[in-house]
Scaffold this motif. Sequence first.
Motif: not given
Length: 685
Positions: A122, A311, A314, A318, A400, A403-405, A407-408
């Motif tokens: 990440s 998305l 992300a 995930i 998580t 980090w994913s948000a 990335l979006v």
Amino acid sequence: MQAPAAQTNKPAGSRLASWLGLALVVLVFCMAYLPLIDQLGYYKDDWHMIFAGDSYGSQKIVEEFSIDRPFMGVLNAWTYDLLGDAPLAWNLLAFGARLAGVLGLYALLRLLWPRQPLAVTSMTLLFAVYPGFLQQPNAATFQNHFIGYSAGVISLLLTVLALRAPRLWQKILWTGLALLTMLLCVFIYEYMIGLEGIRVFLIWYWTQREAPLPWKKQIWRVLKLWLPYIAAAGVFVFWRLFIFKSTRYATSTGVLAEKYLSNPLGALVQLGVDTLRDLFEVIVLGWFVPLYQLTVNATPGPWLASLALGLAAAAALIGYAVWLKRRGWLAQEEQTRAWAWPAVIIGFLGVVVTMLPVLAADRSVYYNNQFDRYTLQATVGVALLIGGGAALTLRPRARTILWSALLVLALMTHYNNIQYWKQFWTIQQQFWWQVSWRAPQIEADTVLMAYLPSGYRLAEDYEIFSPANLIYYPGVANTTLVAEVLNPETADMVAAGDVSDRSIRTFNFTRNFSQALIISWSGTGSCVHVQDAQRLEISSADDLVVARAAPYSQAERIEAGEDSPSLPQQIFGTEPVHGWCYHYQKASLARQNGDWAELSALTDSVLQQNLAPQYLVEWLPFLESLVHDGKIDQAEEIVQNSNADERQRQLICTPYLDDNGAGIGAVSPEMAAFVRSNICQTPAE
């Protein structure tokens, strides 16, 4: 930065987790920077380098950068010799150079924290796609920055390899390579010297974790291990301050010294304020401001495409986290979060020490006009700070999601950023194709002043004279055509007919503004307009500064009797379809040359093809042809069917209603009478 016992025992299956994490990093990196890469071109500082290499040879590129960053000039010359004029090749080089740094950081973080595969992946992803740096598509200019930065990151990796090496010869080998890559980094780009601060933090952390010592002894141990790097950095600093003399004002150490010596307290206070502000901008605002700026007026299509891309990235992260959890590796990762505090400390201090050289050199971060470039060297610190901070404050699922948000947001930013640069390149290509249709040749020493659509305005004169000389005087080792950007100040210089000397990166020339040629393009459905003092034809879409300078534009500096120049397709692409703007440019040229037969043929062509402009002003060459041929009824019908508003009619009519006849000196009495009676709606004289 006290740390617990070493994490040298990797959990079972960690090699597979490592390779999958690396694959995810490469995948997302490609998602961020590969879309539309083949539709990017040259921008801003790219132009003078491409012009120098193409017309003078690569030695001129070395000469260009000898004034401020000589080693960068050597690197640029080598890459020009290798890649030539192909924009895609430069973009692929920039992509590969930056990817090397991403791979280097991933390897470094895996060495530091082998039991945290999700966190390492990440943090590397956040480093790879940090959205506060938007210059990746400006490849020819920034490939050297990426080479230098990646060398710096790899140098940090090599230092840790030296620290963990069991044999003396291995330590010497890794240290020697680390020194070489460090010197490559700073000699290319001096601002990167702040990475030395991150190196000392890493040395402290690693040695204290592996073999703890009391803090006084630890200080001496760290200094001894850091000594080779300090010595090498000292060589560079001595050379930069006392041997090399920059002749460029922006990078002159003498200018900076004068600033600090004239008001030491004020300069230090300002430095402190700038540091606090830029830390907030780099760490926090970089994730939001560029995205807002790029999407505030975005159309639904690109916005939705960027969201889908974000998305997808992300979802991949995930999915990786779920895969790790099902195999029990996240449980092992959660057994200790002691790594997080060192990550936060190294990250925060890393941002500070990498930003300080920039701020001390009187630079600052702004998310416009390329000043986001000063965030690049801080991205290692930002990634560590956010990654460690999330591990300290959030539960596994929440971190998580965070980090994913991010990335979006990052993928959305980069996709929309690439859309902007793609459009910028398309505008430049179309502009120069239209200019080539309108102007078969331009007289030497003409001062070209180009005014592009809003959002894509040019900032420096070399963005004009470089492509112009490549087109009109190919292979000539001289700035035959000169230039200046059009703005209120330079419009006054045109009106006054000023003469000025110009020296920019070893290009030296004189500009006589009484020889200016104004070329404007509003971009709002109009064609490129070559302004002519003898035929003032201002569109309602034109900016006021264009109207200010147009009465002094010397269209007669366009030389007739030649075919349109052959544009180098490797740079400018294939010739656009011959639609309305092609006919308009050719008709304007034929009218200027008095070639009524050619103008009549072009008029017949547009009428037969039902071509029409958005602005009445672009009908004027064709109307003049019809009037000249006695086809008044057809001319009147065109005027009646046009959608010209009152503002457009007023702009067209202003020179025709001038008692002195200024602005229509080349217009026939018949055409003047037609315009007055049919457009201006005043009785014909």
